[in-house]
Design a protein around this motif. Sequence first.
Motif, PDB file in Angstrom:
ATOM      1  N   ASP A 136       1.026  -0.958   0.118  1.00  0.00           N
ATOM      2  CA  ASP A 136      -0.092   0.398   0.327  1.00  0.00           C
ATOM      3  C   ASP A 136       0.735   1.201   0.172  1.00  0.00           C
ATOM      4  O   ASP A 136       1.381   1.666   1.349  1.00  0.00           O
ATOM      5  CB  ASP A 136      -1.243  -0.112   1.331  1.00  0.00           C
TER       6      ASP A 136
ATOM      7  N   HIS B 214       1.003   4.181  -0.826  1.00  0.00           N
ATOM      8  CA  HIS B 214      -0.180   5.567  -1.046  1.00  0.00           C
ATOM      9  C   HIS B 214       0.367   5.587   1.121  1.00  0.00           C
ATOM     10  O   HIS B 214       0.422   7.099   1.208  1.00  0.00           O
ATOM     11  CB  HIS B 214      -1.750   5.029  -1.018  1.00  0.00           C
ATOM     12  N   GLN B 215       0.057   4.745   1.897  1.00  0.00           N
ATOM     13  CA  GLN B 215       0.970   4.918   3.238  1.00  0.00           C
ATOM     14  C   GLN B 215       2.685   5.713   3.272  1.00  0.00           C
ATOM     15  O   GLN B 215       2.662   6.718   4.748  1.00  0.00           O
ATOM     16  CB  GLN B 215       0.457   4.295   4.162  1.00  0.00           C
TER      17      GLN B 215
ATOM     18  N   VAL C 280       3.762   8.186   0.635  1.00  0.00           N
ATOM     19  CA  VAL C 280       4.449   8.444  -0.541  1.00  0.00           C
ATOM     20  C   VAL C 280       4.115  10.235   0.653  1.00  0.00           C
ATOM     21  O   VAL C 280       5.266  10.719   0.057  1.00  0.00           O
ATOM     22  CB  VAL C 280       2.167   9.263  -0.777  1.00  0.00           C
TER      23      VAL C 280
ATOM     24  N   SER D 208       3.510  13.054  -6.142  1.00  0.00           N
ATOM     25  CA  SER D 208       1.819  12.063  -5.308  1.00  0.00           C
ATOM     26  C   SER D 208       0.907  12.665  -6.505  1.00  0.00           C
ATOM     27  O   SER D 208       0.273  11.785  -6.516  1.00  0.00           O
ATOM     28  CB  SER D 208       1.391  13.112  -3.987  1.00  0.00           C
TER      29      SER D 208
ATOM     30  N   SER E 279      -1.165   9.435  -8.076  1.00  0.00           N
ATOM     31  CA  SER E 279      -3.096   9.740  -8.183  1.00  0.00           C
ATOM     32  C   SER E 279      -3.243   9.570  -9.251  1.00  0.00           C
ATOM     33  O   SER E 279      -4.874   9.161  -9.631  1.00  0.00           O
ATOM     34  CB  SER E 279      -3.272  11.267  -7.226  1.00  0.00           C
TER      35      SER E 279
ATOM     36  N   ASP F  81      -3.588   1.927  -9.493  1.00  0.00           N
ATOM     37  CA  ASP F  81      -1.935   1.464  -8.349  1.00  0.00           C
ATOM     38  C   ASP F  81      -1.869   0.316  -9.033  1.00  0.00           C
ATOM     39  O   ASP F  81      -0.283   0.466  -8.392  1.00  0.00           O
ATOM     40  CB  ASP F  81      -3.464   1.117  -7.648  1.00  0.00           C
TER      41      ASP F  81
END
Length: 208
Positions: free
Chosen positions: A112, A114-115, A117, A126, A130, A134
Amino acid sequence: MDLSAWILDHSVAPQPPPQLTGTEQARLEKLIDPVKRTNLERSYRTVRAGLSEHLGCQSADIIIEHDDLGAPFLSSYPDLCLSISRTEGWSAFALSPDAAIGIDIERVRSIDWHQMVSMVCAPSESSLLSQLEDGVALLPFYRIWTAKEAIMKAAGQGFRMGAPRIGLPEDFILGETVHAEVQAAGHAFTISCSLHGEIMVGLALETG
């Protein structure tokens, strides 16, 4: 880039195994997790064997020390700049006779991202990630991660330097080019990223 880089598989253990230093043994003894302890021990032995083969000397002559900020150096080869990286089951080292270098390797796996970034990416990076699905964003994230760690190692500062303050070109992040020129902390670096099987390798050489 004027450097040599080796990627080493821990499963190909050197025979006989090189002797560890007292500092290495002390660090191993501090690790509670037996899996992490075994991986680090194999890394120590594999890197020393790789350096011995590359430099054409006995493994006993390879003495890896660390400066006040934790960066490794070879006391018996003061004219060589050294960088070392480790991930599960693998190690890597890079050497340069001319300038500060950094290497970082990471085993590419589904995470993951995203955690992470905010710890790794500049705002523009970022935003770029986005906009990607994914699955598509995974390799670009690993390019950002490994290239920036390599830069921070070459700068001799590690994460004290602040990864989000380093900006990488979009075509480099997307893998459209494997090389780029980057300015960070008042210095210039030539960087590269490449995927070797499941291992992403980031390299950085200080050029000014």
